[in-house]
Design a protein around this motif. Structure first.
Motif, PDB file in Angstrom:
ATOM      1  N   GLY A 224       6.936  15.525 -15.071  1.00  0.00           N
ATOM      2  CA  GLY A 224       6.327  14.634 -14.091  1.00  0.00           C
ATOM      3  C   GLY A 224       5.897  13.321 -14.709  1.00  0.00           C
ATOM      4  N   THR A 225       5.379  13.381 -15.935  1.00  0.00           N
ATOM      5  CA  THR A 225       4.983  12.159 -16.647  1.00  0.00           C
ATOM      6  C   THR A 225       6.195  11.274 -16.919  1.00  0.00           C
ATOM      7  N   VAL A 226       7.294  11.906 -17.324  1.00  0.00           N
ATOM      8  CA  VAL A 226       8.534  11.152 -17.554  1.00  0.00           C
ATOM      9  C   VAL A 226       9.017  10.521 -16.256  1.00  0.00           C
TER      10      VAL A 226
ATOM     11  N   LEU B  42       9.541   6.553 -15.458  1.00  0.00           N
ATOM     12  CA  LEU B  42      10.792   5.981 -14.974  1.00  0.00           C
ATOM     13  C   LEU B  42      10.559   5.078 -13.758  1.00  0.00           C
ATOM     14  N   VAL B  43       9.647   5.495 -12.876  1.00  0.00           N
ATOM     15  CA  VAL B  43       9.317   4.666 -11.709  1.00  0.00           C
ATOM     16  C   VAL B  43       8.769   3.319 -12.163  1.00  0.00           C
ATOM     17  N   VAL B  44       7.842   3.341 -13.123  1.00  0.00           N
ATOM     18  CA  VAL B  44       7.270   2.099 -13.646  1.00  0.00           C
ATOM     19  C   VAL B  44       8.348   1.256 -14.320  1.00  0.00           C
ATOM     20  N   LEU B  45       9.221   1.906 -15.076  1.00  0.00           N
ATOM     21  CA  LEU B  45      10.282   1.180 -15.773  1.00  0.00           C
ATOM     22  C   LEU B  45      11.226   0.488 -14.793  1.00  0.00           C
ATOM     23  N   VAL B  46      11.609   1.194 -13.743  1.00  0.00           N
ATOM     24  CA  VAL B  46      12.506   0.609 -12.742  1.00  0.00           C
ATOM     25  C   VAL B  46      11.857  -0.609 -12.088  1.00  0.00           C
ATOM     26  N   TYR B  47      10.566  -0.493 -11.778  1.00  0.00           N
ATOM     27  CA  TYR B  47       9.862  -1.634 -11.173  1.00  0.00           C
ATOM     28  C   TYR B  47       9.856  -2.830 -12.121  1.00  0.00           C
ATOM     29  N   LEU B  48       9.569  -2.583 -13.391  1.00  0.00           N
ATOM     30  CA  LEU B  48       9.525  -3.678 -14.363  1.00  0.00           C
ATOM     31  C   LEU B  48      10.893  -4.331 -14.532  1.00  0.00           C
TER      32      LEU B  48
ATOM     33  N   VAL C  35       0.828  -1.209   0.000  1.00  0.00           N
ATOM     34  CA  VAL C  35       0.000   0.000   0.000  1.00  0.00           C
ATOM     35  C   VAL C  35       0.861   1.257   0.000  1.00  0.00           C
ATOM     36  N   GLU C  36       1.649   1.429   1.069  1.00  0.00           N
ATOM     37  CA  GLU C  36       2.394   2.672   1.241  1.00  0.00           C
ATOM     38  C   GLU C  36       3.396   2.913   0.112  1.00  0.00           C
ATOM     39  N   ALA C  37       4.214   1.927  -0.175  1.00  0.00           N
ATOM     40  CA  ALA C  37       5.274   2.107  -1.185  1.00  0.00           C
ATOM     41  C   ALA C  37       4.717   2.404  -2.575  1.00  0.00           C
ATOM     42  N   PRO C  38       3.747   1.630  -3.086  1.00  0.00           N
ATOM     43  CA  PRO C  38       3.224   1.946  -4.423  1.00  0.00           C
ATOM     44  C   PRO C  38       2.581   3.333  -4.497  1.00  0.00           C
ATOM     45  N   VAL C  39       1.808   3.678  -3.463  1.00  0.00           N
ATOM     46  CA  VAL C  39       1.127   4.982  -3.482  1.00  0.00           C
ATOM     47  C   VAL C  39       2.132   6.118  -3.473  1.00  0.00           C
ATOM     48  N   PHE C  40       3.108   6.051  -2.580  1.00  0.00           N
ATOM     49  CA  PHE C  40       4.089   7.137  -2.499  1.00  0.00           C
ATOM     50  C   PHE C  40       5.048   7.134  -3.689  1.00  0.00           C
ATOM     51  N   ALA C  41       5.284   5.967  -4.280  1.00  0.00           N
ATOM     52  CA  ALA C  41       6.131   5.927  -5.474  1.00  0.00           C
ATOM     53  C   ALA C  41       5.458   6.668  -6.624  1.00  0.00           C
TER      54      ALA C  41
END
Length: 226
Positions: A172-174, A178-184, A125-131
């Protein structure tokens, strides 16, 4: 008669061993719970600081939009910041509730379940939301800071740099991408467990290790104590 005396001696020795085992277990548990309590303190302090920061952010956002009524873009920035500050407070409050609810006199399994809930809250919960929010919340923050400068002369940054809002939104979109890319990439590399441990925090990991040590000793001592 000698056989009876030998049996009594063995029984007495068994009782003493059982008593010693119980004493060792009690001492290990007391020491472990003390380490557990001390280990969770940084987590509690960190969440207390987050509450304070959240209050400041919330009040800043509320002040900003209430002093820029009628300007939609400024109001949206202020309301977004107020909502983010409120979320910081709520999330910290939830984790504090879980931490303060740990009963150090309870069975180890019960405490482990409480820590599992803390881990799940932080990781799922916390990590995905704040990420996600952390990747974009700096955009309204920057716009508010820039506008605060222009407020000194009763001006509006849009008159000088009408492109600024769109430029920051693109950035901000970029940042979010990048956050999504790092997770993947982490997921593809098979390092999700490492990521979860990192997001859970060192305090939770140390507490889990302490409880596992006590639980292992109790399992080993169980047959002997029986």
């Amino acid at each position: 008669m000698e056989l009876d005396e030998m049996k009594q001696a063995w029984q007495s020795l068994d009782r003493r061993l059982a008593q010693q085992q119980a004493l060792n277990l009690r001492l290990l548990r007391e020491g472990g719970m003390d380490r557990l309590r001390r280990g969770l303190r940084p987590l509690v302090w960190g969440q207390a600081v987050q509450v304070v920061v959240g209050v400041v952010v919330m009040l800043w956002g509320a002040w900003f939009w209430s002093t820029h009524l009628g300007v939609v873009q400024h109001m949206v920035c202020g309301i977004a910041m107020q909502a983010f500050g409120t979320l910081m407070i709520a999330f910290a409050g939830r984790l504090l509730q879980l931490a303060q609810g740990v009963d150090y006199a309870a069975p180890v399994l019960q405490i482990q379940r409480r820590l599992a809930r803390m881990r799940a809250w932080r990781v799922r919960v916390e990590a995905p939301v704040f990420a996600v929010l952390g990747a974009v919340i700096w955009v309204p923050a920057m716009l508010m800071l820039v506008q605060a400068d222009f407020d000194r002369w009763n001006g509006d940054y849009r008159e000088v740099a009408p492109w600024l809002g769109g430029h920051l939104m693109f950035s901000g979109t970029v940042s979010l991408a990048l956050v999504v890319l790092v997770y993947l990439l982490i997921r593809r590399a098979g390092r999700l467990r490492w990521l979860e441990d990192s997001l859970a925090g060192s305090a939770v990991r140390r507490a889990e290790a302490v409880l596992e040590e006590i639980a292992r000793f109790e399992r080993d001592a169980g047959p002997q104590a029986g």
